[in-house]
Design a protein around this motif. Structure first.
Motif, mmCIF file in Angstrom:
data_model
loop_
_atom_site.group_PDB
_atom_site.id
_atom_site.type_symbol
_atom_site.label_atom_id
_atom_site.label_comp_id
_atom_site.label_asym_id
_atom_site.label_seq_id
_atom_site.Cartn_x
_atom_site.Cartn_y
_atom_site.Cartn_z
ATOM 1 N N GLU A 227 0.833 -1.198 0.000
ATOM 2 C CA GLU A 227 0.000 0.000 0.000
ATOM 3 C C GLU A 227 0.874 1.257 0.000
ATOM 4 O O GLU A 227 0.552 2.247 -0.661
ATOM 5 C CB GLU A 227 -0.922 -0.009 1.209
ATOM 6 C CG GLU A 227 -2.052 -1.013 1.098
ATOM 7 C CD GLU A 227 -2.943 -1.010 2.322
ATOM 8 O OE1 GLU A 227 -2.480 -0.590 3.401
ATOM 9 O OE2 GLU A 227 -4.116 -1.421 2.195
ATOM 10 N N LYS A 228 1.965 1.216 0.755
ATOM 11 C CA LYS A 228 2.875 2.364 0.804
ATOM 12 C C LYS A 228 3.533 2.583 -0.549
ATOM 13 O O LYS A 228 3.693 3.727 -1.003
ATOM 14 C CB LYS A 228 3.947 2.158 1.871
ATOM 15 C CG LYS A 228 4.820 3.386 2.115
ATOM 16 C CD LYS A 228 5.771 3.161 3.275
ATOM 17 C CE LYS A 228 6.568 4.419 3.586
ATOM 18 N NZ LYS A 228 7.321 4.928 2.438
ATOM 19 N N GLU A 229 3.916 1.508 -1.226
ATOM 20 C CA GLU A 229 4.512 1.628 -2.555
ATOM 21 C C GLU A 229 3.534 2.271 -3.518
ATOM 22 O O GLU A 229 3.898 3.128 -4.311
ATOM 23 C CB GLU A 229 4.946 0.250 -3.059
ATOM 24 C CG GLU A 229 6.211 -0.279 -2.420
ATOM 25 C CD GLU A 229 6.644 -1.596 -3.034
ATOM 26 O OE1 GLU A 229 5.921 -2.100 -3.923
ATOM 27 O OE2 GLU A 229 7.688 -2.136 -2.610
ATOM 28 N N GLU A 230 2.259 1.835 -3.463
ATOM 29 C CA GLU A 230 1.251 2.401 -4.345
ATOM 30 C C GLU A 230 1.047 3.885 -4.052
ATOM 31 O O GLU A 230 0.882 4.701 -4.946
ATOM 32 C CB GLU A 230 -0.069 1.647 -4.193
ATOM 33 C CG GLU A 230 -0.050 0.246 -4.776
ATOM 34 C CD GLU A 230 -1.414 -0.389 -4.777
ATOM 35 O OE1 GLU A 230 -2.357 0.227 -4.231
ATOM 36 O OE2 GLU A 230 -1.560 -1.497 -5.318
ATOM 37 N N TYR A 231 1.044 4.204 -2.742
ATOM 38 C CA TYR A 231 0.846 5.598 -2.344
ATOM 39 C C TYR A 231 2.017 6.469 -2.828
ATOM 40 O O TYR A 231 1.816 7.576 -3.338
ATOM 41 C CB TYR A 231 0.725 5.692 -0.829
ATOM 42 C CG TYR A 231 0.586 7.099 -0.303
ATOM 43 C CD1 TYR A 231 -0.656 7.765 -0.337
ATOM 44 C CD2 TYR A 231 1.683 7.779 0.194
ATOM 45 C CE1 TYR A 231 -0.768 9.071 0.130
ATOM 46 C CE2 TYR A 231 1.577 9.085 0.663
ATOM 47 C CZ TYR A 231 0.357 9.722 0.632
ATOM 48 O OH TYR A 231 0.229 11.014 1.099
ATOM 49 N N ASP A 232 3.252 5.966 -2.633
ATOM 50 C CA ASP A 232 4.430 6.729 -3.038
ATOM 51 C C ASP A 232 4.469 6.946 -4.548
ATOM 52 O O ASP A 232 4.974 7.985 -5.026
ATOM 53 C CB ASP A 232 5.701 6.015 -2.577
ATOM 54 C CG ASP A 232 5.851 6.016 -1.054
ATOM 55 O OD1 ASP A 232 5.185 6.838 -0.402
ATOM 56 O OD2 ASP A 232 6.603 5.168 -0.533
ATOM 57 N N LYS A 233 3.953 5.985 -5.310
ATOM 58 C CA LYS A 233 3.954 6.123 -6.766
ATOM 59 C C LYS A 233 2.912 7.148 -7.214
ATOM 60 O O LYS A 233 3.060 7.752 -8.275
ATOM 61 C CB LYS A 233 3.638 4.774 -7.415
ATOM 62 C CG LYS A 233 4.768 3.769 -7.296
ATOM 63 C CD LYS A 233 4.341 2.456 -7.923
ATOM 64 C CE LYS A 233 5.432 1.395 -7.765
ATOM 65 N NZ LYS A 233 5.006 0.088 -8.337
ATOM 66 N N GLY A 234 1.874 7.254 -6.358
ATOM 67 C CA GLY A 234 0.727 7.976 -6.694
ATOM 68 C C GLY A 234 0.525 9.286 -6.995
ATOM 69 O O GLY A 234 -0.226 9.890 -7.546
#
Length: 234
Positions: A227-234
């Motif tokens: 979830e953090k990876e998705e958020y950081d990419k976001g």
């Protein structure tokens, strides 16, 4: 550490016979207290004052509430007398969980209201561990039909979407239970838990619960990372 009133399930004389012999080894009440005992209550314990009379152990109260809700007993006024009866088989289960203690309905209801947010998380933890152990249901709460293999090395291979769907499903079931409890309603009578044969021996079951808890925690860490990876990419 705060002194709590805990259950004394090993006492031999608080019933006419040894209470250990009143419930089969695969009874949901035993399974409930064994899982609850593994949950982390450190943040809850520090919220209790260190002075005054001893309070009931929050683990004891949670086990009573989970067993009651998962078997169709939602009213704290019904849970309270069940811890004191000596006749009905299912009341013996409540008495076993309470360990010869007798928290009143105000104490049970107050605990539910005070720690409602934490209870949702604890309930989900209990159900996820049950799911990891391959159980079909806990009491009247059906788990997802697909068995998760109890193998820590496989938790990373589990799809992110499946993890989300599983937790959403369990959260929905928990919300239903708590909604019924808030209106002190009562539904179905307890049903026998479907326990795999390899979990019926207590010593084996405790080890499997420990392993399942570790897998659930590792899966939660992995989900947070994704979830953090998705958020950081976001």
């Amino acid at each position: 550490m705060k002194h709590f009133i805990g259950a004394n399930r090993g006492q031999m004389t608080f019933m006419p016979y040894d209470l250990e012999e009143w419930l089969p080894q695969d009874h949901l009440a035993r399974f409930t207290i064994e899982i609850v005992d593994k949950l982390d209550f450190s943040r809850i314990y520090v919220q209790y004052r260190r002075t005054g009379t001893a309070a009931y152990d929050p683990k004891l109260l949670l086990a009573l509430i989970f067993y009651g809700y998962s078997t169709g007993v939602f009213s704290s006024r019904k849970i309270e007398p069940a811890t004191a009866r000596r006749t009905a088989y299912d009341s013996v289960a409540f008495r076993f969980i309470a360990g010869n203690q007798h928290p009143d309905h105000d104490m049970i209801a107050g605990f539910r209201k005070r720690f409602l947010g934490e209870i949702k998380g604890w309930f989900k933890g209990i159900l996820l561990i049950g799911k990891e152990l391959g159980l079909v249901k806990l009491g009247n709460v059906y788990l997802d039909g697909t068995k998760i293999q109890a193998n820590a090395s496989k938790h990373k291979a589990m799809s992110f979407e499946y993890m989300k769907r599983l937790e959403e499903q369990l959260e929905l079931e928990i919300s239903k239970l708590l909604a019924i409890a808030s209106s002190t309603d009562e539904t179905e009578k307890p049903e026998k838990m479907d326990v795999p044969a390899e979990l019926r021996r207590r010593e084996d079951r405790l080890e499997k619960i420990k392993q399942a808890k570790a897998i659930v925690e590792a899966r939660a860490t992995e989900r947070y990372r994704q979830e953090k990876e998705e958020y950081d990419k976001g």
